[in-house]
Scaffold this motif. Structure first.
Motif, PDB file in Angstrom:
ATOM      1  N   ALA A   8       2.831   2.609   3.353  1.00  0.00           N
ATOM      2  CA  ALA A   8       4.085   1.887   3.142  1.00  0.00           C
ATOM      3  C   ALA A   8       5.255   2.456   3.947  1.00  0.00           C
ATOM      4  CB  ALA A   8       4.437   1.859   1.664  1.00  0.00           C
ATOM      5  N   CYS A  20       0.850  -1.188   0.000  1.00  0.00           N
ATOM      6  CA  CYS A  20       0.000   0.000   0.000  1.00  0.00           C
ATOM      7  C   CYS A  20       0.887   1.239   0.000  1.00  0.00           C
ATOM      8  CB  CYS A  20      -0.906  -0.009   1.229  1.00  0.00           C
ATOM      9  SG  CYS A  20      -1.989   1.427   1.311  1.00  0.00           S
ATOM     10  N   ARG A  21       0.615   2.167  -0.899  1.00  0.00           N
ATOM     11  CA  ARG A  21       1.426   3.378  -0.986  1.00  0.00           C
ATOM     12  C   ARG A  21       1.071   4.391   0.091  1.00  0.00           C
ATOM     13  NH1 ARG A  21      -0.337   4.325  -6.418  1.00  0.00           N
ATOM     14  NH2 ARG A  21      -0.343   2.195  -7.099  1.00  0.00           N
ATOM     15  N   ARG A  22      -0.113   4.277   0.641  1.00  0.00           N
ATOM     16  CA  ARG A  22      -0.503   5.230   1.675  1.00  0.00           C
ATOM     17  C   ARG A  22       0.165   4.945   3.004  1.00  0.00           C
ATOM     18  NH1 ARG A  22      -6.909   6.511   1.147  1.00  0.00           N
ATOM     19  NH2 ARG A  22      -6.791   7.557  -0.869  1.00  0.00           N
TER      20      ARG A  22
END
Length: 72
Positions: free
Chosen positions: A35, A31-33
């Motif tokens: 990470a 997840c980029r949010r």
């Protein structure tokens, strides 16, 4: 200009097939949010798991369901 178009025509299918293969082998990405800090319990994007499906996988599932629902 012609060489740029020729390179694009040659490389675009290769890059696309590599991405499709990558999505089939590993459909889940980080997840980029959340990470940078790891798993975040309040993250709505991944629901606190730290993993979310890749865009290519989401498109594959969408078209698979669309085909399944259309042929029933």
């Amino acid at each position: 200009m012609a060489t740029a178009i020729a390179l694009l025509v040659l490389w675009l299918p290769i890059v696309t097939l590599c991405y499709v293969g990558w999505c089939l082998v590993s459909p889940w990405g980080t997840c980029r949010r959340c990470a940078p800090g790891g798993k975040n319990r309040t993250c709505r994007a991944c629901e606190g798991t730290g993993m979310r499906p890749r865009l290519g996988w989401q498109l594959y599932v969408y078209f698979r369901r669309l085909h399944r629902d259309g042929t029933r």
